[in-house]
Design an enzyme around this catalytic site. Structure first.
Site, PDB file in Angstrom:
ATOM      1  CG  LEU A  77       6.844 -65.041  38.477  1.00  0.00           C
ATOM      2  CD1 LEU A  77       7.196 -66.517  38.601  1.00  0.00           C
ATOM      3  CD2 LEU A  77       7.960 -64.298  37.760  1.00  0.00           C
ATOM      4  CG  ASP A  78       3.343 -60.989  33.425  1.00  0.00           C
ATOM      5  OD1 ASP A  78       2.815 -60.362  34.355  1.00  0.00           O
ATOM      6  OD2 ASP A  78       4.068 -60.469  32.557  1.00  0.00           O
ATOM      7  CG  MET A  79      -1.883 -67.042  33.118  1.00  0.00           C
ATOM      8  SD  MET A  79      -3.556 -66.837  32.478  1.00  0.00           S
ATOM      9  CE  MET A  79      -3.168 -66.487  30.753  1.00  0.00           C
ATOM     10  CG  ASP A  80       0.893 -66.600  28.958  1.00  0.00           C
ATOM     11  OD1 ASP A  80       0.023 -67.312  29.495  1.00  0.00           O
ATOM     12  OD2 ASP A  80       0.663 -65.868  27.978  1.00  0.00           O
ATOM     13  CB  THR A  81       6.136 -65.545  33.340  1.00  0.00           C
ATOM     14  OG1 THR A  81       5.901 -64.550  32.351  1.00  0.00           O
ATOM     15  CG2 THR A  81       7.613 -65.580  33.680  1.00  0.00           C
TER      16      THR A  81
END
Length: 205
Positions: free
Chosen positions: A137-141
């Protein structure tokens, strides 16, 4: 029939066929990949009734197969951090990932990632395996992160992600969405000198 396993490195299976080849049984019953099967045979880590065997062995009813997964050295630095584990068994862990934290180390951010935290969790619980991320998952997700504890768990979950699992994301947007449904089909690429993905005609669909 799979017998309860003693640890993360041992799998025991009791044969319920009258006669079947070892390779066919493991690929049919467990969905063991041909690649992993060859690796286990080469390492002499497949046993039938406590004896290491080759791939041409024919099984009979009530034979006991034992598969051993070798201990592995950690790849990433172990760091103590809080983990929100929502499910765990002998093959995998499901972690509720909070936003604003990297899943795995990068060239510019090699510590304080979820992978470092998972490495510490493995070390603390005598799970002598590499951290195998099934999804990312992306950092902000935020969302659910699946981590396998052995090669078999990783292969099986990867297969499910490819064939059976549907991913859905909820996003907060600015403005008014005119259509209830739609498709965004634009080429994206990594921003030059950065890490963000942007729409650009030089990108990929």
């Amino acid at each position: 029939m799979i017998i309860p396993k003693e640890n993360h490195s041992i799998m025991n299976i009791k044969v319920n066929y009258k006669k079947i080849k070892l390779k066919d049984f493991l690929m049919t019953e467990l969905g063991l990949s041909s690649r992993l099967f060859k690796k286990l045979i080469k390492e002499k880590n497949i046993f039938v009734n406590n004896k290491p065997l080759n791939d041409i062995y024919n099984l009979v009813k009530d034979d006991m197969i034992t598969i051993k997964f070798e201990d592995e050295k950690p790849v990433y630095k172990a760091q103590k951090m809080d983990l929100d584990i929502i499910y765990e068994d002998l093959d995998l862990i499901a972690i509720n990932k909070n936003p604003y934290i990297l899943v795995h180390p990068t060239k510019t951010h090699i510590e304080n990632t979820l992978t470092n935290a998972i490495a510490y969790y493995f070390k603390s619980n005598n799970i002598n395996k590499k951290v195998r991320l099934v999804n990312r998952l992306d950092m902000d997700t935020s969302g659910i992160l699946i981590v396998a504890k052995n090669p078999y768990g990783q292969a099986q979950m990867a297969k499910q992600f490819k064939n059976n699992i549907e991913k859905k994301y909820i996003a907060i947007v600015d403005g008014i969405i005119k259509e209830d449904k739609g498709r965004i089909d634009l080429p994206i690429m990594k921003e030059e000198g950065g890490i963000k993905q942007i729409v650009d005609e030089r990108g990929k669909r």
